[in-house]
Design a protein around this motif. Structure first.
Motif, PDB file in Angstrom:
ATOM      1  N   LYS A   1       0.838  -1.204   0.000  1.00 50.60           N
ATOM      2  CA  LYS A   1       0.000   0.000   0.000  1.00 50.60           C
ATOM      3  C   LYS A   1       0.874   1.256   0.000  1.00 50.60           C
ATOM      4  CE  LYS A   1      -3.623  -0.131   2.588  1.00 50.60           C
ATOM      5  NZ  LYS A   1      -4.515  -0.102   3.785  1.00 50.60           N
ATOM      6  N   VAL A   2       1.981   1.206   0.742  1.00 49.69           N
ATOM      7  CA  VAL A   2       2.889   2.353   0.767  1.00 49.69           C
ATOM      8  C   VAL A   2       3.554   2.532  -0.595  1.00 49.69           C
ATOM      9  CG1 VAL A   2       4.925   3.361   1.858  1.00 49.69           C
ATOM     10  CG2 VAL A   2       3.285   2.066   3.246  1.00 49.69           C
ATOM     11  N   PHE A   3       4.024   1.431  -1.198  1.00 49.93           N
ATOM     12  CA  PHE A   3       4.657   1.537  -2.514  1.00 49.93           C
ATOM     13  C   PHE A   3       3.695   2.099  -3.563  1.00 49.93           C
ATOM     14  CE2 PHE A   3       7.654  -1.764  -0.847  1.00 49.93           C
ATOM     15  CZ  PHE A   3       8.835  -1.079  -1.106  1.00 49.93           C
ATOM     16  N   ARG A   4       2.441   1.673  -3.520  1.00 54.01           N
ATOM     17  CA  ARG A   4       1.468   2.179  -4.492  1.00 54.01           C
ATOM     18  C   ARG A   4       1.182   3.660  -4.288  1.00 54.01           C
ATOM     19  NH1 ARG A   4      -1.153  -2.757  -3.307  1.00 54.01           N
ATOM     20  NH2 ARG A   4      -2.620  -1.646  -1.927  1.00 54.01           N
ATOM     21  N   THR A   5       1.150   4.084  -3.049  1.00 54.13           N
ATOM     22  CA  THR A   5       0.789   5.466  -2.733  1.00 54.13           C
ATOM     23  C   THR A   5       1.960   6.414  -2.937  1.00 54.13           C
ATOM     24  OG1 THR A   5      -0.752   4.602  -1.067  1.00 54.13           O
ATOM     25  CG2 THR A   5      -0.213   6.945  -0.954  1.00 54.13           C
TER      26      THR A   5
ATOM     27  N   GLU B   1       2.577  11.570   4.550  1.00 55.51           N
ATOM     28  CA  GLU B   1       1.168  11.164   4.529  1.00 55.51           C
ATOM     29  C   GLU B   1       0.546  11.548   3.192  1.00 55.51           C
ATOM     30  OE1 GLU B   1      -0.651  11.510   8.837  1.00 55.51           O
ATOM     31  OE2 GLU B   1       0.383  13.379   8.328  1.00 55.51           O
ATOM     32  N   ARG B   2      -0.216  10.600   2.633  1.00 57.91           N
ATOM     33  CA  ARG B   2      -0.876  10.852   1.362  1.00 57.91           C
ATOM     34  C   ARG B   2      -2.062   9.891   1.229  1.00 57.91           C
ATOM     35  NH1 ARG B   2       3.187  10.223  -3.382  1.00 57.91           N
ATOM     36  NH2 ARG B   2       4.165  11.959  -2.247  1.00 57.91           N
ATOM     37  N   SER B   3      -3.220  10.419   0.988  1.00 57.10           N
ATOM     38  CA  SER B   3      -4.423   9.601   0.746  1.00 57.10           C
ATOM     39  C   SER B   3      -4.676   8.605   1.869  1.00 57.10           C
ATOM     40  CB  SER B   3      -4.296   8.860  -0.592  1.00 57.10           C
ATOM     41  OG  SER B   3      -4.090   9.750  -1.661  1.00 57.10           O
ATOM     42  N   GLY B   4      -4.420   9.017   3.089  1.00 58.66           N
ATOM     43  CA  GLY B   4      -4.672   8.160   4.242  1.00 58.66           C
ATOM     44  C   GLY B   4      -3.600   7.123   4.502  1.00 58.66           C
ATOM     45  N   VAL B   5      -2.513   7.152   3.741  1.00 56.97           N
ATOM     46  CA  VAL B   5      -1.405   6.203   3.905  1.00 56.97           C
ATOM     47  C   VAL B   5      -0.182   6.989   4.368  1.00 56.97           C
ATOM     48  CG1 VAL B   5       0.057   4.502   2.744  1.00 56.97           C
ATOM     49  CG2 VAL B   5      -2.351   4.760   2.076  1.00 56.97           C
ATOM     50  N   SER B   6       0.621   6.383   5.243  1.00 54.82           N
ATOM     51  CA  SER B   6       1.793   7.085   5.756  1.00 54.82           C
ATOM     52  C   SER B   6       2.968   6.136   5.937  1.00 54.82           C
ATOM     53  CB  SER B   6       1.461   7.773   7.085  1.00 54.82           C
ATOM     54  OG  SER B   6       1.015   6.835   8.032  1.00 54.82           O
ATOM     55  N   TYR B   7       4.137   6.729   5.938  1.00 53.62           N
ATOM     56  CA  TYR B   7       5.360   5.996   6.272  1.00 53.62           C
ATOM     57  C   TYR B   7       6.366   7.010   6.796  1.00 53.62           C
ATOM     58  CZ  TYR B   7       8.287   7.541   2.301  1.00 53.62           C
ATOM     59  OH  TYR B   7       9.039   8.290   1.431  1.00 53.62           O
ATOM     60  N   LEU B   8       7.468   6.529   7.369  1.00 53.93           N
ATOM     61  CA  LEU B   8       8.528   7.383   7.874  1.00 53.93           C
ATOM     62  C   LEU B   8       9.688   7.372   6.890  1.00 53.93           C
ATOM     63  CD1 LEU B   8       8.518   6.336  11.650  1.00 53.93           C
ATOM     64  CD2 LEU B   8       7.493   8.380  10.633  1.00 53.93           C
ATOM     65  N   GLN B   9       9.965   8.531   6.312  1.00 52.18           N
ATOM     66  CA  GLN B   9      11.032   8.628   5.317  1.00 52.18           C
ATOM     67  C   GLN B   9      12.369   8.875   6.001  1.00 52.18           C
ATOM     68  OE1 GLN B   9      12.139  12.065   2.283  1.00 52.18           O
ATOM     69  NE2 GLN B   9      10.254  11.039   1.662  1.00 52.18           N
TER      70      GLN B   9
END
Length: 299
Positions: free
Chosen positions: A105-109, A135-143
């Protein structure tokens, strides 16, 4: 989409292999599992031979332990061109069955993300290097924000990582020439490619380092002896990553010096892929020296 290629590395610690492979088989996402054993002597290989799951596509036992990078690249060289590549070490236990979907999901977003991993978990202390919440479209990760040569712990740790095919096409393999694994990989990606590296934050794991013999799920295969009475004792006597760095750490510095000076590209070749070192700088003498360090000291 082709199911991702999971390389699962084993080196002793039968108890963790049994516990954590059982958790992996509860995964509801599709995958191809390729297990590689670096000459374990505690019954791990007999346990692996007993496994019967249609997602297991290969079981490889190396004749000796050549070190972690040799085993990683052995399987990476077998990946299909469009496959995501997942690195999984034997001390990772998953609490959610859809952990692959959560990564994807993170890779797609975030198309700019090339490498995702997880922070080390209990019993390790919670730690992140400098990161930025995306954060983008309800998806998040730590860069991962900064990586510098020689800095301690400013990289995505290697116990569980997933690499995008487009990134692999650009960077090739883990460096066999310096043998620094996750530390050199994050640095190469962050400073010398357009891709980003970071952490997924919704995949709970633990990383227990031992399990009691009385509750070990692999006890029926155990062949430990009086000298090394548990599989964890045996592994600890053969774990030589720290002494490898003390002896061969100069190669890490030299590789990045060559990269800064334009003497090499971000692509690292592998002994498992002859075509790769025909067309790219590859210090085979360094790589062979690194492999032989483990052959001499970790078997």
């Amino acid at each position: 989409m082709i199911p991702p290629f999971i390389t699962y590395s084993t080196f002793h610690r039968l108890g963790l292999n049994a516990r954590n492979l059982n958790s992996l088989f509860n995964t509801t996402d599709d995958f191809e599992l390729h297990i590689i054993d670096s000459n374990s002597q505690d019954g791990t290989w007999d346990y692996i031979q007993s496994l019967n799951d249609n997602r297991i596509k290969s079981k490889t036992r190396l004749p000796v332990n050549y070190g972690p990078i040799y085993a990683l690249n052995y399987n990476l060289a077998r990946r299909k061109p469009d496959q995501y590549f997942i690195v999984l070490e034997s001390d990772v236990y998953f609490y959610v069955p859809d952990w692959i979907s959560r990564f994807m999901k993170v890779f797609r977003t975030f198309p700019e993300v090339g490498l995702l991993g997880l922070s080390k978990a209990h019993p390790y202390p919670a730690y992140y290097p400098e990161v930025s919440l995306q954060e983008r479209s309800g998806v998040s990760y730590l860069q991962l924000m900064h990586t510098e040569v020689g800095n301690v712990l400013d990289f995505v740790p290697g116990q569980c990582q997933i690499l995008k095919p487009e990134l692999i096409n650009l960077i090739g393999y883990w460096s066999e020439e310096n043998g620094y694994g996750d530390a050199e990989l994050s640095l190469r990606i962050n400073k010398y490619t357009p891709f980003k590296a970071g952490y997924a934050i919704d995949i709970p794991i633990d990383m227990l380092q031992t399990v009691p013999c009385a509750t070990c799920e692999g006890s029926r295969w155990c062949i430990c002896n009086r000298i090394n009475p548990t599989c964890f004792d045996l592994r600890n006597t053969k774990h030589k990553n720290e002494s490898f760095v003390l002896t061969h750490g100069w190669k890490y510095l030299e590789c990045f010096k060559e990269l800064r000076e334009g003497k090499r590209t971000v692509y690292c070749a592998s002994i498992h892929d002859p075509e790769s070192y025909k067309n790219h700088l590859y210090h085979m003498d360094w790589a062979l020296e690194n492999f032989n360090f483990y052959v001499s000291n970790a078997n």
